[in-house]
Design a protein around this motif. Structure first.
Motif, PDB file in Angstrom:
ATOM      1  N   ALA A  54       0.838  -1.197   0.000  1.00  0.00           N
ATOM      2  CA  ALA A  54       0.000   0.000   0.000  1.00  0.00           C
ATOM      3  C   ALA A  54       0.873   1.248   0.000  1.00  0.00           C
ATOM      4  O   ALA A  54       1.819   1.348   0.781  1.00  0.00           O
ATOM      5  CB  ALA A  54      -0.910   0.013   1.228  1.00  0.00           C
ATOM      6  N   PRO A  55       0.582   2.230  -0.857  1.00  0.00           N
ATOM      7  CA  PRO A  55       1.399   3.449  -0.905  1.00  0.00           C
ATOM      8  C   PRO A  55       1.200   4.309   0.339  1.00  0.00           C
ATOM      9  O   PRO A  55       0.100   4.433   0.854  1.00  0.00           O
ATOM     10  CB  PRO A  55       0.884   4.160  -2.159  1.00  0.00           C
ATOM     11  CG  PRO A  55      -0.514   3.651  -2.341  1.00  0.00           C
ATOM     12  CD  PRO A  55      -0.503   2.229  -1.854  1.00  0.00           C
ATOM     13  N   LEU A  56       2.277   4.899   0.813  1.00  0.00           N
ATOM     14  CA  LEU A  56       2.220   5.813   1.953  1.00  0.00           C
ATOM     15  C   LEU A  56       2.556   7.242   1.532  1.00  0.00           C
ATOM     16  O   LEU A  56       1.747   8.139   1.631  1.00  0.00           O
ATOM     17  CB  LEU A  56       3.168   5.354   3.060  1.00  0.00           C
ATOM     18  CG  LEU A  56       2.702   4.183   3.917  1.00  0.00           C
ATOM     19  CD1 LEU A  56       3.803   3.727   4.852  1.00  0.00           C
ATOM     20  CD2 LEU A  56       1.457   4.553   4.709  1.00  0.00           C
ATOM     21  N   PHE A  57       3.789   7.458   1.060  1.00  0.00           N
ATOM     22  CA  PHE A  57       4.170   8.793   0.606  1.00  0.00           C
ATOM     23  C   PHE A  57       5.378   8.676  -0.319  1.00  0.00           C
ATOM     24  O   PHE A  57       6.072   7.658  -0.347  1.00  0.00           O
ATOM     25  CB  PHE A  57       4.487   9.730   1.780  1.00  0.00           C
ATOM     26  CG  PHE A  57       5.622   9.264   2.657  1.00  0.00           C
ATOM     27  CD1 PHE A  57       6.931   9.649   2.394  1.00  0.00           C
ATOM     28  CD2 PHE A  57       5.387   8.456   3.759  1.00  0.00           C
ATOM     29  CE1 PHE A  57       7.980   9.218   3.196  1.00  0.00           C
ATOM     30  CE2 PHE A  57       6.427   8.029   4.573  1.00  0.00           C
ATOM     31  CZ  PHE A  57       7.729   8.406   4.285  1.00  0.00           C
TER      32      PHE A  57
ATOM     33  N   GLU B 287      11.293   8.597  -4.101  1.00  0.00           N
ATOM     34  CA  GLU B 287      11.079   7.158  -4.021  1.00  0.00           C
ATOM     35  C   GLU B 287       9.780   6.873  -3.275  1.00  0.00           C
ATOM     36  O   GLU B 287       9.486   7.535  -2.274  1.00  0.00           O
ATOM     37  CB  GLU B 287      12.239   6.485  -3.288  1.00  0.00           C
ATOM     38  CG  GLU B 287      13.562   6.570  -4.015  1.00  0.00           C
ATOM     39  CD  GLU B 287      14.661   5.832  -3.281  1.00  0.00           C
ATOM     40  OE1 GLU B 287      15.251   4.894  -3.845  1.00  0.00           O
ATOM     41  OE2 GLU B 287      14.917   6.191  -2.119  1.00  0.00           O
ATOM     42  N   PRO B 288       8.994   5.908  -3.745  1.00  0.00           N
ATOM     43  CA  PRO B 288       7.707   5.616  -3.093  1.00  0.00           C
ATOM     44  C   PRO B 288       7.880   4.759  -1.843  1.00  0.00           C
ATOM     45  O   PRO B 288       8.339   3.616  -1.921  1.00  0.00           O
ATOM     46  CB  PRO B 288       6.934   4.851  -4.178  1.00  0.00           C
ATOM     47  CG  PRO B 288       8.007   4.180  -4.982  1.00  0.00           C
ATOM     48  CD  PRO B 288       9.198   5.097  -4.961  1.00  0.00           C
ATOM     49  N   VAL B 289       7.539   5.316  -0.693  1.00  0.00           N
ATOM     50  CA  VAL B 289       7.554   4.548   0.550  1.00  0.00           C
ATOM     51  C   VAL B 289       6.211   3.851   0.679  1.00  0.00           C
ATOM     52  O   VAL B 289       5.153   4.480   0.557  1.00  0.00           O
ATOM     53  CB  VAL B 289       7.809   5.454   1.766  1.00  0.00           C
ATOM     54  CG1 VAL B 289       7.704   4.661   3.063  1.00  0.00           C
ATOM     55  CG2 VAL B 289       9.180   6.104   1.655  1.00  0.00           C
ATOM     56  N   THR B 290       6.243   2.566   0.922  1.00  0.00           N
ATOM     57  CA  THR B 290       5.013   1.769   0.961  1.00  0.00           C
ATOM     58  C   THR B 290       4.946   0.933   2.229  1.00  0.00           C
ATOM     59  O   THR B 290       5.942   0.744   2.935  1.00  0.00           O
ATOM     60  CB  THR B 290       4.920   0.835  -0.261  1.00  0.00           C
ATOM     61  OG1 THR B 290       6.082  -0.011  -0.303  1.00  0.00           O
ATOM     62  CG2 THR B 290       4.837   1.636  -1.544  1.00  0.00           C
ATOM     63  N   MET B 291       3.757   0.439   2.492  1.00  0.00           N
ATOM     64  CA  MET B 291       3.510  -0.480   3.603  1.00  0.00           C
ATOM     65  C   MET B 291       3.244  -1.861   3.008  1.00  0.00           C
ATOM     66  O   MET B 291       2.465  -1.999   2.075  1.00  0.00           O
ATOM     67  CB  MET B 291       2.301  -0.008   4.409  1.00  0.00           C
ATOM     68  CG  MET B 291       1.865  -0.958   5.509  1.00  0.00           C
ATOM     69  SD  MET B 291       0.321  -0.417   6.295  1.00  0.00           S
ATOM     70  CE  MET B 291       0.890   1.047   7.159  1.00  0.00           C
ATOM     71  N   LEU B 292       3.902  -2.867   3.551  1.00  0.00           N
ATOM     72  CA  LEU B 292       3.734  -4.234   3.078  1.00  0.00           C
ATOM     73  C   LEU B 292       3.125  -5.077   4.186  1.00  0.00           C
ATOM     74  O   LEU B 292       3.658  -5.119   5.304  1.00  0.00           O
ATOM     75  CB  LEU B 292       5.084  -4.826   2.659  1.00  0.00           C
ATOM     76  CG  LEU B 292       5.030  -6.179   1.937  1.00  0.00           C
ATOM     77  CD1 LEU B 292       4.495  -5.997   0.517  1.00  0.00           C
ATOM     78  CD2 LEU B 292       6.418  -6.815   1.886  1.00  0.00           C
ATOM     79  N   TYR B 293       2.000  -5.726   3.907  1.00  0.00           N
ATOM     80  CA  TYR B 293       1.377  -6.598   4.900  1.00  0.00           C
ATOM     81  C   TYR B 293       0.768  -7.817   4.220  1.00  0.00           C
ATOM     82  O   TYR B 293       0.653  -7.874   2.987  1.00  0.00           O
ATOM     83  CB  TYR B 293       0.324  -5.851   5.722  1.00  0.00           C
ATOM     84  CG  TYR B 293      -0.833  -5.262   4.951  1.00  0.00           C
ATOM     85  CD1 TYR B 293      -2.035  -5.955   4.842  1.00  0.00           C
ATOM     86  CD2 TYR B 293      -0.744  -4.008   4.344  1.00  0.00           C
ATOM     87  CE1 TYR B 293      -3.112  -5.420   4.156  1.00  0.00           C
ATOM     88  CE2 TYR B 293      -1.811  -3.470   3.651  1.00  0.00           C
ATOM     89  CZ  TYR B 293      -2.985  -4.176   3.560  1.00  0.00           C
ATOM     90  OH  TYR B 293      -4.052  -3.642   2.871  1.00  0.00           O
ATOM     91  N   ARG B 294       0.397  -8.803   5.011  1.00  0.00           N
ATOM     92  CA  ARG B 294      -0.104 -10.066   4.471  1.00  0.00           C
ATOM     93  C   ARG B 294      -1.560  -9.925   4.020  1.00  0.00           C
ATOM     94  O   ARG B 294      -2.373  -9.295   4.703  1.00  0.00           O
ATOM     95  CB  ARG B 294       0.003 -11.178   5.520  1.00  0.00           C
ATOM     96  CG  ARG B 294       1.408 -11.430   6.028  1.00  0.00           C
ATOM     97  CD  ARG B 294       1.452 -12.657   6.922  1.00  0.00           C
ATOM     98  NE  ARG B 294       0.460 -12.587   7.993  1.00  0.00           N
ATOM     99  CZ  ARG B 294       0.122 -13.588   8.781  1.00  0.00           C
ATOM    100  NH1 ARG B 294       0.696 -14.768   8.623  1.00  0.00           N
ATOM    101  NH2 ARG B 294      -0.774 -13.434   9.729  1.00  0.00           N
ATOM    102  N   ARG B 295      -1.866 -10.534   2.903  1.00  0.00           N
ATOM    103  CA  ARG B 295      -3.243 -10.484   2.409  1.00  0.00           C
ATOM    104  C   ARG B 295      -4.212 -11.141   3.390  1.00  0.00           C
ATOM    105  O   ARG B 295      -5.357 -10.707   3.517  1.00  0.00           O
ATOM    106  CB  ARG B 295      -3.326 -11.178   1.041  1.00  0.00           C
ATOM    107  CG  ARG B 295      -4.629 -10.971   0.306  1.00  0.00           C
ATOM    108  CD  ARG B 295      -4.571 -11.577  -1.090  1.00  0.00           C
ATOM    109  NE  ARG B 295      -3.670 -10.841  -1.943  1.00  0.00           N
ATOM    110  CZ  ARG B 295      -4.009  -9.763  -2.636  1.00  0.00           C
ATOM    111  NH1 ARG B 295      -5.232  -9.290  -2.545  1.00  0.00           N
ATOM    112  NH2 ARG B 295      -3.123  -9.158  -3.404  1.00  0.00           N
ATOM    113  N   VAL B 296      -3.758 -12.151   4.126  1.00  0.00           N
ATOM    114  CA  VAL B 296      -4.650 -12.813   5.081  1.00  0.00           C
ATOM    115  C   VAL B 296      -5.033 -11.887   6.226  1.00  0.00           C
ATOM    116  O   VAL B 296      -6.009 -12.134   6.933  1.00  0.00           O
ATOM    117  CB  VAL B 296      -4.024 -14.113   5.646  1.00  0.00           C
ATOM    118  CG1 VAL B 296      -3.871 -15.156   4.559  1.00  0.00           C
ATOM    119  CG2 VAL B 296      -2.698 -13.827   6.326  1.00  0.00           C
TER     120      VAL B 296
END
Length: 331
Positions: free
Chosen positions: A168-171, A275-284
């Motif tokens: 998910a994009p953050l900033f 550079e795009p800082v994003t959040m990575l999390y599990r789909r579950v």
């Protein structure tokens, strides 16, 4: 262990019809509760009788009298239906005030410096029984650590995610120059010649001395002199205060360093794409109420911290609704 062959023979709706008939002992009232016509309920009862090889209910006057077999199996069927109803009931909303447990987030030290303090302070107010754990990581291992449960989500410039992860994009993270004006004797804004001629300090977890700055300089036919590389951003302020040098780093950490150590921040004299800082999390974890609450809280903290520090970038609109992806898109 369940007997699959036996369960395949029965329809859950038939067990619900049985339960309602046991309670009402009347076909008309049972059909009304089940939103069925009497012929439909009679057909369901016929299938039940065939499946269980028992009459189950006998008409006596205007009512129904259950057989001994029906009376024997009724409690177990009622318990089973109650258990199923509890299992599929919508989950209760997450209550941070009463929750005691850990929230875990993976970040490198530049993002920790900008966001970890405000995040833990807010958690102390909203979830006083919770504990926040910051996990250091290399973004190359972000997916593996996420799958191993090292943290709820990671924040970084992530590579393309696996299909079972959500990014998910953050900033958008801009780069700025930072230096000690006492040491270097230059005033902002820096000119290109001064920038190219100065000594430079870089930050690299892997020990690399080349970065996007060198690529941008090479396009102009110039090279910079990298005199030192440190593995963590936390080591940078003492280096800059000890010698005349410039570092080009993410704006969020640069603003924090400038406030704490009396350093000067200015825009670089060359074009450096953000550079795009994003959040990575599990789909579950996409709809888990605890995880959703924590992700939303972090997005709020990021927006407030960036605004308070005077950073130019803002939180992406996409990040504010990242946990509302449709189920069809999530498959």
């Amino acid at each position: 262990m369940m007997n699959d062959a036996t369960l395949r023979k029965i329809d859950l709706n038939l067990l619900l019809a049985f339960s309602v008939l046991m309670q009402e002992r009347n076909v008309s009232r049972a059909a009304e509760r089940l939103l069925l016509g009497q012929p439909g309920l009679s057909a369901a009862l016929r299938r039940l009788r065939e499946t269980l090889d028992d009459e189950l209910f006998v008409r006596v006057g205007r009512g129904l009298q259950p057989t001994p077999r029906a009376l024997a199996i009724a409690p177990a069927i009622e318990d089973a239906l109650s258990g199923i109803e509890r299992a599929i009931r919508p989950p209760t909303a997450f209550d941070p005030a009463s929750w005691a447990g850990e929230f875990r987030v993976g970040m490198c030290d530049n993002l920790e410096s900008a966001f970890f303090g405000p995040l833990v302070a807010r958690l102390r107010l909203m979830a006083p029984g919770a504990r926040l754990i910051g996990v250091a990581f290399d973004k190359r291992d972000a997916g593996r650590l996420l799958d191993e449960g090292a943290y709820d989500f990671s924040v970084s410039v992530h590579d393309d995610p696996a299909s079972w992860h959500i990014r998910a994009p953050l900033f958008d993270q801009a780069s700025v120059c930072i230096y000690d004006p006492v040491q270097i004797g230059l005033t902002a804004p820096l000119g290109f010649k001064d920038f190219a001629a100065a000594a430079h300090v870089t930050v690299s977890f892997e020990g690399n001395t080349s970065s996007n700055v060198d690529i941008a300089l090479a396009r102009t036919g110039h090279r910079r002199q990298v005199v030192a590389t440190v593995p963590r951003f936390s080591a940078l302020p003492t280096v800059l205060r000890a010698m005349p040098a410039i570092a080009t780093i993410p704006e969020s950490i640069a603003r924090c360093m400038a406030q704490l150590h009396g350093l000067t921040v200015c825009e670089p004299p060359l074009d450096l794409p953000p550079e795009p800082v994003t959040m990575l999390y599990r789909r579950v974890d996409r709809t888990d109420s605890r995880a959703v609450w924590f992700r939303r809280l972090f997005v709020e903290i990021v927006a407030e911290a960036l605004e308070a520090s005077g950073c130019r970038m803002g939180v992406s609109n996409a990040a504010c609704c990242f946990d509302q992806v449709s189920l069809a898109e999530a498959v």
